[in-house]
Design an enzyme around this catalytic site. Structure first.
Site, PDB file in Angstrom:
ATOM      1  N   CYS A 147       0.842  -1.198   0.000  1.00 25.54           N
ATOM      2  CA  CYS A 147       0.000   0.000   0.000  1.00 25.54           C
ATOM      3  C   CYS A 147       0.877   1.247   0.000  1.00 25.54           C
ATOM      4  CB  CYS A 147      -0.921   0.021   1.205  1.00 25.54           C
ATOM      5  SG  CYS A 147      -1.829   1.589   1.352  1.00 25.54           S
ATOM      6  N   ILE A 148       0.724   2.062  -1.010  1.00 22.77           N
ATOM      7  CA  ILE A 148       1.626   3.205  -1.178  1.00 22.77           C
ATOM      8  C   ILE A 148       1.431   4.242  -0.078  1.00 22.77           C
ATOM      9  CG2 ILE A 148       0.085   4.403  -2.805  1.00 22.77           C
ATOM     10  CD1 ILE A 148       2.693   5.274  -4.294  1.00 22.77           C
TER      11      ILE A 148
END
Lengths: 96, 122, 130
Positions: C78-79
Site C-alpha cells: 500500500c503506497i
C-alpha cells in the site's frame, strides 16, 4: 461456514469475545500464534460454546512448549491442515 | 438500514488517536466505496468510541478520524452498524453518536459476516 | 482455488510475517494459485530492502522475494501506508526529493484499490496481523 482465526490469548486479551460474537452456529475457530494458549486445559473453557469446532496450530503449540498442555477437546492441525480448513470454509475472518 | 447485499463488510475495532487501525480501516472502506463497491461498516468493541461527538485533533495536530467519518455519506457509505454490547459497555446510546447508526446484537453480527463476500477486520 | 494474503504486521516485531509466509508456502504446496500478497498497516515494513537481520534469523524480506521469483506471486505494498513509514521506491524517492530508496522489485507500491480487488477476485483472502 466461516473459519475464524484468532491470534490472541484469552488470558491477556478480550478479542476472543469478538470472535465468538461474530461466529455462526457452524463456524470454526482456529487458534494460532499466542492464541494457542486458549487450547490449554485451564483456558479452553473460554471456548466452551464452540467445543468440537475449535482447532489449534501444531507449530505454534510446539514452539511454545504447549503441546502437552493442549486440551483433548481441541483438534490440533499442521500448516497443511490450516490450508484445508480454509478450503472447507466459505471465507475466513482474522481476529487480532 | 443494514444491507445484506453489500460487497464488503469492514469491521472497525479500535478507537481514534491511539493507533492507526481506525484510520487505515476507514481508508480501505473509502477506497472500496470510491471503486463502486457497496460497503457496510460495523463498529465493534472499542471501535464504537470512534463515533463520539466532540472529538478534536490530537497532539502535534494529529488529524483524528472524525472528519473522515463525516465524509462517509459523500462516498455513499450509509450502512453504519454498532455492536450493542459495546455500546452498553461504554455506557453510550446509539442516538447520541455523531452519525446515525443501527445497533446490532450478536446473532445479527454472525449473519453479517456470513452474508458479505468480503470481510476485513481492523 | 485462488488465494490472496493480507499482511499487516511488521517483520521482527510480531509473528504475523512468519505465519503469513508459512501459510503462503503451504497454499502453494497444496497446488493452489496464490494471486497476491498485499502489505498494509505495519506490514509494509516487510518490503524494507535495507533490512539486515542477524544471519541466524530468517531473512523475511528475501523470503518474500524468493516466493515471488519461484511462484510469480505479486507483492503489493500500500503506497499510502508505505510513504508514511519511510518506504519509498526509486520513483517515489525522486518525487519526494529523497536520497536513496528503501523499496525495490519484486515489491511494488500500489493503491488500496488493489486490496479490494484481490479480496473480491480470490476465492479466499487470509489476513495475518500483529
Amino acid at each position: 461456514m466461516l473459519l475464524h482465526i484468532l491470534n490472541r490469548s484469552p488470558a491477556t486479551s478480550e478479542v476472543y469475545r469478538q470472535a465468538l460474537a461474530a461466529m455462526g452456529p457452524e463456524d470454526r475457530l482456529l487458534l494460532i500464534e499466542d492464541g494457542v494458549q486458549g487450547a490449554m486445559s485451564t483456558l479452553v473453557g473460554h471456548f466452551a460454546e464452540v467445543t468440537g469446532r475449535l482447532y489449534a496450530l501444531r507449530d505454534d503449540l510446539e514452539a511454545r512448549g504447549l503441546i502437552a498442555h493442549c486440551d483433548t477437546t481441541v483438534a490440533v492441525t499442521d500448516m497443511a491442515g490450516f490450508v484445508t480448513l480454509t478450503e472447507d470454509a466459505d471465507r475466513t475472518l482474522s481476529w487480532f | 438500514m443494514s444491507n445484506e447485499q453489500g460487497d464488503l463488510l469492514v469491521i472497525l475495532r479500535h478507537g481514534p488517536h491511539g493507533t492507526s487501525w481506525l484510520r487505515e480501516g476507514l481508508d480501505a472502506a473509502l477506497v472500496a466505496a470510491a471503486f463502486g463497491r457497496r460497503v457496510t461498516l460495523l463498529f465493534m468493541g472499542e471501535g464504537v468510541t470512534a463515533l463520539l461527538p466532540g472529538q478534536g485533533s490530537g497532539p502535534l495536530g494529529q488529524k483524528g478520524t472524525a472528519p473522515t467519518l463525516e465524509m462517509l455519506e459523500m462516498y455513499d457509505i450509509e450502512t453504519l452498524l454498532v455492536e450493542a454490547e459495546a455500546l452498553a459497555r461504554y455506557g453510550l446510546d446509539a442516538g447520541s453518536l455523531m452519525l446515525p447508526v443501527a445497533s446490532v446484537g450478536q446473532g445479527r453480527i454472525a449473519e453479517l459476516t456470513a452474508s458479505h463476500p468480503l470481510v476485513l477486520t481492523f | 482455488m485462488r488465494y490472496g494474503i493480507l499482511l499487516m504486521g511488521a517483520p521482527y516485531s510480531s509473528q504475523a510475517s512468519h505465519s503469513a509466509l508459512r501459510f503462503a508456502k503451504a497454499v502453494v504446496a497444496r497446488g493452489h494459485a496464490l494471486e497476491g500478497v498485499f502489505f498494509y498497516h505495519d506490514g509494509v515494513q516487510n518490503a524494507a530492502r535495507l533490512a539486515a537481520p542477524p544471519q541466524d534469523e530468517p531473512h523475511l524480506v528475501d523470503a518474500w522475494a524468493e516466493l515471488a521469483a519461484e511462484h510469480g506471486v505479486p507483492l503489493q505494498v500500500c503506497i499510502a501506508a508505505a510513504l508514511r513509514r519511510g518506504l519509498l521506491d526509486e520513483r517515489e524517492a525522486a518525487r519526494h526529493g529523497k536520497q536513496g530508496h528503501s523499496v525495490e522489485a519484486p515489491f511494488e507500491l500500489t493503491g488500496l484499490g488493489q486490496l479490494v480487488d484481490l479480496g473480491l477476485r480470490c476465492d479466499r483472502l487470509i489476513t495475518f496481523a500483529p
